[in-house]
Design an enzyme around this catalytic site. Sequence first.
Site, PDB file in Angstrom:
ATOM      1  N   LYS A 187      18.895  65.911  19.994  1.00 58.20           N
ATOM      2  CA  LYS A 187      18.397  65.684  21.360  1.00 58.20           C
ATOM      3  C   LYS A 187      17.687  66.934  21.875  1.00 58.20           C
ATOM      4  O   LYS A 187      16.615  66.860  22.461  1.00 58.20           O
ATOM      5  CB  LYS A 187      19.551  65.350  22.316  1.00 58.20           C
ATOM      6  CG  LYS A 187      20.207  64.019  22.049  1.00 58.20           C
ATOM      7  CD  LYS A 187      21.264  63.739  23.127  1.00 58.20           C
ATOM      8  CE  LYS A 187      22.131  62.567  22.753  1.00 58.20           C
ATOM      9  NZ  LYS A 187      23.308  62.434  23.611  1.00 58.20           N
ATOM     10  N   GLU A 242      31.708  59.599  13.837  1.00 63.66           N
ATOM     11  CA  GLU A 242      31.659  60.545  14.964  1.00 63.66           C
ATOM     12  C   GLU A 242      33.020  61.182  15.220  1.00 63.66           C
ATOM     13  O   GLU A 242      33.100  62.286  15.736  1.00 63.66           O
ATOM     14  CB  GLU A 242      31.191  59.833  16.248  1.00 63.66           C
ATOM     15  CG  GLU A 242      29.688  59.712  16.350  1.00 63.66           C
ATOM     16  CD  GLU A 242      29.195  59.273  17.729  1.00 63.66           C
ATOM     17  OE1 GLU A 242      30.018  58.938  18.607  1.00 63.66           O
ATOM     18  OE2 GLU A 242      27.971  59.247  17.917  1.00 63.66           O
ATOM     19  N   HIS A 268      24.688  43.024  -5.747  1.00 64.56           N
ATOM     20  CA  HIS A 268      23.447  42.956  -6.527  1.00 64.56           C
ATOM     21  C   HIS A 268      22.513  44.107  -6.170  1.00 64.56           C
ATOM     22  O   HIS A 268      21.332  44.073  -6.493  1.00 64.56           O
ATOM     23  CB  HIS A 268      22.772  41.597  -6.290  1.00 64.56           C
ATOM     24  CG  HIS A 268      23.661  40.470  -6.740  1.00 64.56           C
ATOM     25  ND1 HIS A 268      23.489  39.820  -7.936  1.00 64.56           N
ATOM     26  CD2 HIS A 268      24.765  39.925  -6.164  1.00 64.56           C
ATOM     27  CE1 HIS A 268      24.435  38.895  -8.069  1.00 64.56           C
ATOM     28  NE2 HIS A 268      25.234  38.951  -7.009  1.00 64.56           N
TER      29      HIS A 268
HETATM   30  O1  PA5 Z   1      30.451  57.460  21.097  1.00 66.36           O
HETATM   31  C1  PA5 Z   1      29.692  58.066  21.799  1.00 66.36           C
HETATM   32  O2  PA5 Z   1      30.099  58.781  22.733  1.00 66.36           O
HETATM   33  C2  PA5 Z   1      28.189  57.966  21.654  1.00 66.36           C
HETATM   34  O3  PA5 Z   1      27.801  57.248  20.546  1.00 66.36           O
HETATM   35  C3  PA5 Z   1      27.586  57.310  22.868  1.00 66.36           C
HETATM   36  O4  PA5 Z   1      28.152  56.054  23.027  1.00 66.36           O
HETATM   37  C4  PA5 Z   1      26.093  57.197  22.768  1.00 66.36           C
HETATM   38  O5  PA5 Z   1      25.539  58.435  22.483  1.00 66.36           O
HETATM   39  C5  PA5 Z   1      25.496  56.657  24.044  1.00 66.36           C
HETATM   40  O6  PA5 Z   1      25.826  57.462  25.117  1.00 66.36           O
HETATM   41  P1  PA5 Z   1      25.680  56.964  26.596  1.00 66.36           P
HETATM   42  O7  PA5 Z   1      26.602  55.805  26.774  1.00 66.36           O
HETATM   43  O8  PA5 Z   1      26.054  58.142  27.436  1.00 66.36           O
HETATM   44  O9  PA5 Z   1      24.245  56.550  26.788  1.00 66.36           O
END
Ligand code: PA5
Length: 447
Positions: free
Chosen positions: A424, A289, A310
């Site tokens: 989303k 990310e 393996h």
């Molecule tokens: O790193 C990030 O920001 C995302 O992976 C969030 O942690 C994830 O989308 C969950 O979001 P939230 O904590 O708002 O539910």
Amino acid sequence: MKNIKLSIDKAFGFVSAEKVAGYKAEVEAANAALHNGTGKGSDFLGWLNLPSSIDEAHLSDLEATAKLLREKCEVVVVIGIGGSYLGAKAVIDALSNSFDWLITDRKSPVVVYAGQNIGEDYLYELQELLKNKKFGIISISKSGTTTEPALAFRLLKTQLEEQQGKEAAKELIVAVTDKARGALRTLATQEGYKTYVIEDNIGGRYSVLSPVGLLPIAVAGFDIRQFVCGAVSMETQCGLSTSYEENVAGQYAAVRNELYKNGKKIEILVNFHPKLHFIGEWWKQLYGESEGKDNLGIYPASVDLTTDLHSMGQWIQEGERTIFETVISVNEPNFTKIFPNDKDNLDGLNFLAGKRVDEVNKMAELGTMIAHIDGGVPNLKIELPKLNEFYLGQLLYFFEKACGISGYLLGVNPFDQPGVEAYKKNMFALLEKPGYEAETKAIKARL
Ligand code: PA5
């Protein structure tokens, strides 16, 4: 206490040591940009000095809440997705007995997870398991509006209230969320749940040292003080005044960027202990990310060895030469198991008799490293003296700091994740969520 150790010399057959040393100015500038808040995404730097800012009152409060849940619950469900569950699961798995859920003589509740998928069977089976069990919920969502955890929370909250009664259920639910915004905050305020705040300037994948990680880890019975202590020591070791030559996070960031520039587009995080599997999952989110944007970024993958030798071993050894690997090596296991002698030796394994199983594992590790280098796979290694809270604290903070520096070297904003929104939007449009009427019409026309 010792420190985790980074070795990058086995990358130098593939990229030049001089080139990597030449990153000094860039790494020190990137580190300074983080500390001075002058780089991209500087409104999300709350993780940077988080370990050293954690005070006694906060730790005691977390421990008290954990104690309450530990006393009242057989099972605690941690609800969250992405950064809101991966750090806790990574640490809890790494420190837990490999067969934890089968242990009957327990001192801690079983920690299970929900809200990290929308599998109907998963949720059905979880709710069946929780029938007539004393369970609690830690609901974690920074935005408070993420669909997967919100859906799981509604189901499990309803079940808990049915099983315990509404008032008793309130004592068994803790919410970790934004201080003011989001549906989870609204719900928690209305219902009077115990809450913890995820600060605005801490993104999900950098939140393991906030209550997002600390509360579940404490509930599982692990020492969050030692975990924080390890992170503080790494924070100090990679601080603003640390030179490139001393800064392990900076060196890791530099060498992986140099490998990337030389065509190594995939990094595989390797472990030789199955309980580290979720460290790989946490790490993939952190780097995936943070760096995968603007058509750039090393693709982070992970394998569990020797298991995956393996399966993926063939690809790693002889597939497209676009990979390098980073091995997490544990110097000393927590237990000892000596391989026995057998008088008949029908399996021909007496040459191992008297050796520790770990010696066999270490030779597998060494043999794999040599084979992979021979096969064109540069090798980086991170050694943990032991698998405990302190060194995991060091390791996770090390990866966070290196990720911030690495993202800046790459030229991206390591603290946003605009690409996560695309699915989303489509999902809401397909589900006809109010407010998405135009998107619903547009997407349905494409089907
Ligand atoms: O790193 C990030 O920001 C995302 O992976 C969030 O942690 C994830 O989308 C969950 O979001 P939230 O904590 O708002 O539910």
